[in-house]
Design a protein around this motif. Sequence first.
Motif, PDB file in Angstrom:
ATOM      1  N   ARG A  26       0.840  -1.205   0.000  1.00  6.74           N
ATOM      2  CA  ARG A  26       0.000   0.000   0.000  1.00  6.74           C
ATOM      3  C   ARG A  26       0.875   1.255   0.000  1.00  6.74           C
ATOM      4  O   ARG A  26       0.631   2.198  -0.749  1.00  6.74           O
ATOM      5  N   ASN A  27       1.930   1.255   0.819  1.00  7.57           N
ATOM      6  CA  ASN A  27       2.835   2.402   0.859  1.00  7.57           C
ATOM      7  C   ASN A  27       3.511   2.612  -0.494  1.00  7.57           C
ATOM      8  O   ASN A  27       3.673   3.745  -0.946  1.00  7.57           O
ATOM      9  N   GLU A  28       3.925   1.521  -1.125  1.00 14.12           N
ATOM     10  CA  GLU A  28       4.554   1.611  -2.443  1.00 14.12           C
ATOM     11  C   GLU A  28       3.572   2.162  -3.473  1.00 14.12           C
ATOM     12  O   GLU A  28       3.914   3.012  -4.283  1.00 14.12           O
ATOM     13  N   ALA A  29       2.343   1.681  -3.425  1.00 18.28           N
ATOM     14  CA  ALA A  29       1.327   2.152  -4.371  1.00 18.28           C
ATOM     15  C   ALA A  29       1.063   3.643  -4.178  1.00 18.28           C
ATOM     16  O   ALA A  29       0.844   4.368  -5.152  1.00 18.28           O
ATOM     17  N   ASN A  30       1.106   4.111  -2.941  1.00 19.96           N
ATOM     18  CA  ASN A  30       0.888   5.535  -2.678  1.00 19.96           C
ATOM     19  C   ASN A  30       1.989   6.406  -3.275  1.00 19.96           C
ATOM     20  O   ASN A  30       1.773   7.577  -3.571  1.00 19.96           O
ATOM     21  N   LYS A  31       3.194   5.856  -3.462  1.00 16.31           N
ATOM     22  CA  LYS A  31       4.301   6.608  -4.056  1.00 16.31           C
ATOM     23  C   LYS A  31       4.120   6.773  -5.562  1.00 16.31           C
ATOM     24  O   LYS A  31       4.656   7.701  -6.157  1.00 16.31           O
ATOM     25  N   GLU A  32       3.409   5.845  -6.173  1.00 14.49           N
ATOM     26  CA  GLU A  32       3.243   5.869  -7.631  1.00 14.49           C
ATOM     27  C   GLU A  32       2.193   6.892  -8.032  1.00 14.49           C
ATOM     28  O   GLU A  32       1.218   7.117  -7.316  1.00 14.49           O
ATOM     29  N   GLU A  33       2.382   7.478  -9.183  1.00  8.87           N
ATOM     30  CA  GLU A  33       1.508   8.545  -9.665  1.00  8.87           C
ATOM     31  C   GLU A  33       0.050   8.105  -9.750  1.00  8.87           C
ATOM     32  O   GLU A  33      -0.848   8.821  -9.345  1.00  8.87           O
ATOM     33  N   LYS A  34      -0.204   6.915 -10.269  1.00 11.88           N
ATOM     34  CA  LYS A  34      -1.581   6.463 -10.450  1.00 11.88           C
ATOM     35  C   LYS A  34      -1.983   5.422  -9.419  1.00 11.88           C
ATOM     36  O   LYS A  34      -2.993   4.753  -9.555  1.00 11.88           O
ATOM     37  N   GLY A  35      -1.182   5.247  -8.380  1.00 10.45           N
ATOM     38  CA  GLY A  35      -1.520   4.323  -7.321  1.00 10.45           C
ATOM     39  C   GLY A  35      -1.347   2.863  -7.683  1.00 10.45           C
ATOM     40  O   GLY A  35      -1.862   1.996  -7.008  1.00 10.45           O
ATOM     41  N   ALA A  36      -0.638   2.567  -8.754  1.00 14.44           N
ATOM     42  CA  ALA A  36      -0.420   1.186  -9.168  1.00 14.44           C
ATOM     43  C   ALA A  36       0.948   0.713  -8.701  1.00 14.44           C
ATOM     44  O   ALA A  36       1.913   1.464  -8.711  1.00 14.44           O
ATOM     45  N   LEU A  37       1.011  -0.537  -8.286  1.00 21.59           N
ATOM     46  CA  LEU A  37       2.294  -1.127  -7.935  1.00 21.59           C
ATOM     47  C   LEU A  37       3.036  -1.485  -9.213  1.00 21.59           C
ATOM     48  O   LEU A  37       2.436  -1.926 -10.183  1.00 21.59           O
ATOM     49  N   VAL A  38       4.323  -1.296  -9.199  1.00 23.92           N
ATOM     50  CA  VAL A  38       5.144  -1.693 -10.336  1.00 23.92           C
ATOM     51  C   VAL A  38       6.012  -2.847  -9.868  1.00 23.92           C
ATOM     52  O   VAL A  38       6.872  -2.673  -9.004  1.00 23.92           O
ATOM     53  N   LEU A  39       5.737  -4.030 -10.414  1.00 21.02           N
ATOM     54  CA  LEU A  39       6.499  -5.218 -10.052  1.00 21.02           C
ATOM     55  C   LEU A  39       7.494  -5.542 -11.150  1.00 21.02           C
ATOM     56  O   LEU A  39       7.230  -5.301 -12.324  1.00 21.02           O
ATOM     57  N   MET A  40       8.608  -6.094 -10.739  1.00 19.67           N
ATOM     58  CA  MET A  40       9.621  -6.557 -11.689  1.00 19.67           C
ATOM     59  C   MET A  40       9.781  -8.055 -11.505  1.00 19.67           C
ATOM     60  O   MET A  40       9.845  -8.539 -10.380  1.00 19.67           O
ATOM     61  N   SER A  41       9.855  -8.782 -12.614  1.00 20.96           N
ATOM     62  CA  SER A  41      10.090 -10.223 -12.567  1.00 20.96           C
ATOM     63  C   SER A  41      11.586 -10.487 -12.450  1.00 20.96           C
ATOM     64  O   SER A  41      12.403  -9.573 -12.560  1.00 20.96           O
ATOM     65  N   SER A  42      11.941 -11.750 -12.283  1.00 15.39           N
ATOM     66  CA  SER A  42      13.364 -12.122 -12.213  1.00 15.39           C
ATOM     67  C   SER A  42      14.109 -11.666 -13.458  1.00 15.39           C
ATOM     68  O   SER A  42      15.229 -11.159 -13.372  1.00 15.39           O
ATOM     69  N   ILE A  43      13.487 -11.837 -14.602  1.00 18.01           N
ATOM     70  CA  ILE A  43      14.130 -11.437 -15.864  1.00 18.01           C
ATOM     71  C   ILE A  43      14.280  -9.924 -15.936  1.00 18.01           C
ATOM     72  O   ILE A  43      15.328  -9.426 -16.351  1.00 18.01           O
ATOM     73  N   ASN A  44      13.243  -9.183 -15.493  1.00 17.29           N
ATOM     74  CA  ASN A  44      13.343  -7.720 -15.475  1.00 17.29           C
ATOM     75  C   ASN A  44      14.473  -7.258 -14.572  1.00 17.29           C
ATOM     76  O   ASN A  44      15.239  -6.361 -14.922  1.00 17.29           O
ATOM     77  N   VAL A  45      14.562  -7.873 -13.390  1.00 15.39           N
ATOM     78  CA  VAL A  45      15.613  -7.514 -12.430  1.00 15.39           C
ATOM     79  C   VAL A  45      16.988  -7.818 -13.018  1.00 15.39           C
ATOM     80  O   VAL A  45      17.903  -6.996 -12.968  1.00 15.39           O
ATOM     81  N   ALA A  46      17.121  -9.008 -13.606  1.00 18.11           N
ATOM     82  CA  ALA A  46      18.402  -9.405 -14.201  1.00 18.11           C
ATOM     83  C   ALA A  46      18.818  -8.437 -15.303  1.00 18.11           C
ATOM     84  O   ALA A  46      19.970  -7.983 -15.344  1.00 18.11           O
ATOM     85  N   ASP A  47      17.887  -8.109 -16.199  1.00 12.39           N
ATOM     86  CA  ASP A  47      18.194  -7.171 -17.285  1.00 12.39           C
ATOM     87  C   ASP A  47      18.611  -5.810 -16.734  1.00 12.39           C
ATOM     88  O   ASP A  47      19.586  -5.219 -17.193  1.00 12.39           O
ATOM     89  N   TYR A  48      17.872  -5.319 -15.746  1.00 18.11           N
ATOM     90  CA  TYR A  48      18.167  -4.005 -15.173  1.00 18.11           C
ATOM     91  C   TYR A  48      19.554  -3.967 -14.534  1.00 18.11           C
ATOM     92  O   TYR A  48      20.281  -2.980 -14.661  1.00 18.11           O
ATOM     93  N   LEU A  49      19.920  -5.058 -13.846  1.00 23.54           N
ATOM     94  CA  LEU A  49      21.212  -5.093 -13.153  1.00 23.54           C
ATOM     95  C   LEU A  49      22.348  -5.589 -14.034  1.00 23.54           C
ATOM     96  O   LEU A  49      23.500  -5.620 -13.600  1.00 23.54           O
ATOM     97  N   GLY A  50      22.030  -5.997 -15.269  1.00 26.48           N
ATOM     98  CA  GLY A  50      23.061  -6.505 -16.168  1.00 26.48           C
ATOM     99  C   GLY A  50      23.561  -7.885 -15.751  1.00 26.48           C
ATOM    100  O   GLY A  50      24.736  -8.206 -15.925  1.00 26.48           O
ATOM    101  N   LYS A  51      22.688  -8.669 -15.192  1.00 26.35           N
ATOM    102  CA  LYS A  51      23.017 -10.007 -14.697  1.00 26.35           C
ATOM    103  C   LYS A  51      22.108 -11.028 -15.372  1.00 26.35           C
ATOM    104  O   LYS A  51      21.259 -10.684 -16.176  1.00 26.35           O
ATOM    105  N   SER A  52      22.267 -12.286 -14.991  1.00 25.90           N
ATOM    106  CA  SER A  52      21.406 -13.346 -15.517  1.00 25.90           C
ATOM    107  C   SER A  52      20.283 -13.638 -14.515  1.00 25.90           C
ATOM    108  O   SER A  52      20.373 -13.272 -13.334  1.00 25.90           O
ATOM    109  N   ARG A  53      19.247 -14.325 -14.971  1.00 27.33           N
ATOM    110  CA  ARG A  53      18.162 -14.734 -14.084  1.00 27.33           C
ATOM    111  C   ARG A  53      18.702 -15.676 -13.010  1.00 27.33           C
ATOM    112  O   ARG A  53      18.298 -15.617 -11.853  1.00 27.33           O
TER     113      ARG A  53
END
Length: 108
Positions: A26-53
């Motif tokens: 709920r706190n995270e959703a309150n930080k977002e402009e439209k109140g939606a949570l933004v989740l990242m999957s393992s693949i999203n996290v890996a891509d963002y950090l330049g690592k593998s899943r």
Amino acid sequence: MTNKTADKLDMNKFTRVSAKVAIDMRNEANKEEKGALVLMSSINVADYLGKSRQWVDWAIVNLKGFPKPIVEVNRYKGWLRNEILDFEEEYGSLLKIKDSKKKEKNEQ
């Protein structure tokens, strides 16, 4: 929930979350402009950090500062985007230093 509704639902098929996770979400959703949570999957996290899943799976177990996923459904893991951004901000330069040392070692 009425007994009739509960009888129709197999509660074992649903993901349960602790009260702390619900509050964090709920706190995270309150930080977002439209109140939606933004989740990242393992693949999203890996891509963002330049690592593998596989590295992400390793980091969950072996890196103290690595955020734990807030949801795990079957094989899917989901992190709050801001927790991954915070991790990268705090540990990103250290990850890059280790990567460059590993690259140098492999080139020798």
